[in-house]
Write an enzyme that holds these catalytic residues in place. Structure first.
Site, PDB file in Angstrom:
ATOM      1  N   GLY A  50       2.650  -1.218   4.349  1.00 39.99           N
ATOM      2  CA  GLY A  50       2.668   0.202   4.008  1.00 39.99           C
ATOM      3  C   GLY A  50       4.086   0.687   3.753  1.00 39.99           C
ATOM      4  N   GLY A  51       4.689   1.302   4.758  1.00 43.20           N
ATOM      5  CA  GLY A  51       5.988   1.948   4.604  1.00 43.20           C
ATOM      6  C   GLY A  51       7.047   1.076   3.948  1.00 43.20           C
ATOM      7  N   GLY A  70       2.261   2.095  10.837  1.00 43.16           N
ATOM      8  CA  GLY A  70       3.248   3.164  10.728  1.00 43.16           C
ATOM      9  C   GLY A  70       3.942   3.510  12.036  1.00 43.16           C
ATOM     10  CD  GLU A  72      -3.706  -2.613   7.272  1.00 39.53           C
ATOM     11  OE1 GLU A  72      -2.624  -2.887   6.771  1.00 39.53           O
ATOM     12  OE2 GLU A  72      -4.302  -1.536   7.071  1.00 39.53           O
ATOM     13  CG  HIS A 121      -5.913   1.920   5.164  1.00 41.31           C
ATOM     14  ND1 HIS A 121      -5.499   2.821   6.110  1.00 41.31           N
ATOM     15  CD2 HIS A 121      -4.867   1.076   4.963  1.00 41.31           C
ATOM     16  CE1 HIS A 121      -4.256   2.538   6.468  1.00 41.31           C
ATOM     17  NE2 HIS A 121      -3.847   1.485   5.782  1.00 41.31           N
ATOM     18  CD  GLU A 130      -2.962   5.494   6.794  1.00 43.91           C
ATOM     19  OE1 GLU A 130      -2.931   5.555   5.549  1.00 43.91           O
ATOM     20  OE2 GLU A 130      -2.023   5.046   7.484  1.00 43.91           O
ATOM     21  CB  SER A 134       4.835  -1.983  12.131  1.00 41.86           C
ATOM     22  OG  SER A 134       4.440  -0.641  12.383  1.00 41.86           O
ATOM     23  CG  ASN A 140      -1.697   1.243   1.419  1.00 42.26           C
ATOM     24  OD1 ASN A 140      -1.794   2.057   0.493  1.00 42.26           O
ATOM     25  ND2 ASN A 140      -2.278   1.419   2.593  1.00 42.26           N
ATOM     26  CD1 TRP A 141       3.462   1.004  -2.913  1.00 43.17           C
ATOM     27  CD2 TRP A 141       3.636   2.267  -4.757  1.00 43.17           C
ATOM     28  NE1 TRP A 141       4.197   0.304  -3.843  1.00 43.17           N
ATOM     29  CE2 TRP A 141       4.316   1.052  -4.977  1.00 43.17           C
ATOM     30  CE3 TRP A 141       3.595   3.223  -5.783  1.00 43.17           C
ATOM     31  CZ2 TRP A 141       4.965   0.769  -6.186  1.00 43.17           C
ATOM     32  CZ3 TRP A 141       4.240   2.932  -6.979  1.00 43.17           C
ATOM     33  CH2 TRP A 141       4.922   1.724  -7.175  1.00 43.17           C
ATOM     34  CE  LYS A 142       0.168   3.414   4.791  1.00 42.91           C
ATOM     35  NZ  LYS A 142      -0.023   3.583   6.217  1.00 42.91           N
TER      36      LYS A 142
END
Ligand code: PEP
Length: 251
Positions: free
Chosen positions: A230-231, A170, A164, A94, A96, A209, A8-10
């Site tokens: 993600g990251g 994150g 999640e 998600h 976010e 994470s 997930n590049w966001k």
């Protein structure tokens, strides 16, 4: 069941760097080795990333879609538009988006219905906050999200669930393997109770994470069918190491 490792590049990536990242994952992956790999770039890069991975084992997904197929919804993108751009998956609900845009379970469910109608595989995200976990309500919260967010026919359509925990996204913090196992078992039980045998085939991803250093034990937890990353998906070497840590077949 083949594991699914999804990046997930966001809201990250401009054209050249996004295409370079997709190419680097493609080159490092080879034939994929029994693992399904998915890249979810921002809307603006879906078509370019789809072109960069065309003919490889890598699929492309969106990070959200509107519940309607078209209409007066300025700034939104529909499921058929994602499909048209080259996506085959879409991340929905998600945390976010639930937090930043006030997305409710009912809206996520409508989006998942739209995704399935457009021929996309929905990945529906669920997960508790730290306050909810500390109050002993984590499973109840996730079960309520599942009940409200998953449409009828979700399991038969090949839908995917991503667990999640909000506090792990994150932050560098992850639940213990025992806590991941307990939540994934609870999710599986709900899926089977609701969808019968088809509920056994739903992949349940863990997200929060995940990185190269912790992927192997997390991906070995029973009922963990892959990861939503993600990251760490923004660095090809890190993402490829997570893919390499996935067991070729998972329970
Ligand atoms: C995510 O946003 O889906 C996620 C899991 O992020 P991170 O891996 O950075 O915690």
């Amino acid at each position: 069941m083949r594991p699914l490792i999804a990046g997930n590049w966001k809201m990250n990536g401009l054209g050249a760097e996004g295409v370079a990242l997709a190419r680097a994952v493609r080159e490092g992956l080879g034939d994929g080795n029994g693992v399904d790999v998915l890249l979810c770039p921002p809307f603006t890069l879906i078509e370019r990333v789809a072109r960069a991975v065309a003919g490889s084992a890598i699929a492309v997904g969106g990070q959200d879609c509107h519940p309607k197929a078209s209409g007066a919804h300025t700034g939104d993108v529909s499921a058929p538009m994602l499909k048209d751009a080259g996506a085959s998956f879409v991340i929905l609900g998600h945390s976010e988006r639930r937090a930043d845009h006030g997305e409710t379970d009912a809206l996520v469910r409508a989006k998942a219905e739209a995704a399935v109608a457009a021929g996309l595989t929905p990945i529906v995200c669920v997960g508790e906050t730290l306050a909810e976990r500390d109050a002993g309500r984590a499973e109840a919260v996730v079960e309520a999200q599942l009940a409200g967010s998953l449409p009828e026919g979700f399991a038969r359509a090949g839908g995917v669930v991503a667990y999640e925990p909000v506090w792990a996204i994150g932050t560098g913090r992850t639940p213990s393997e025992a806590d991941i196992a307990a939540m994934h078992a609870a999710i599986r039980a709900r899926l089977v109770a609701r969808f019968g045998a088809a509920g056994r085939g739903v992949r349940i991803l863990y997200g929060g994470s995940v990185k190269a250093a912790n992927a192997k034990p997390i991906l070995a937890v029973p009922e963990v069918g892959g990861a939503l990353v993600g990251g760490a998906s923004l660095q090809a070497a890190e993402f490829l190491a997570i893919i390499a840590a996935a067991p070729v077949a998972v329970a």
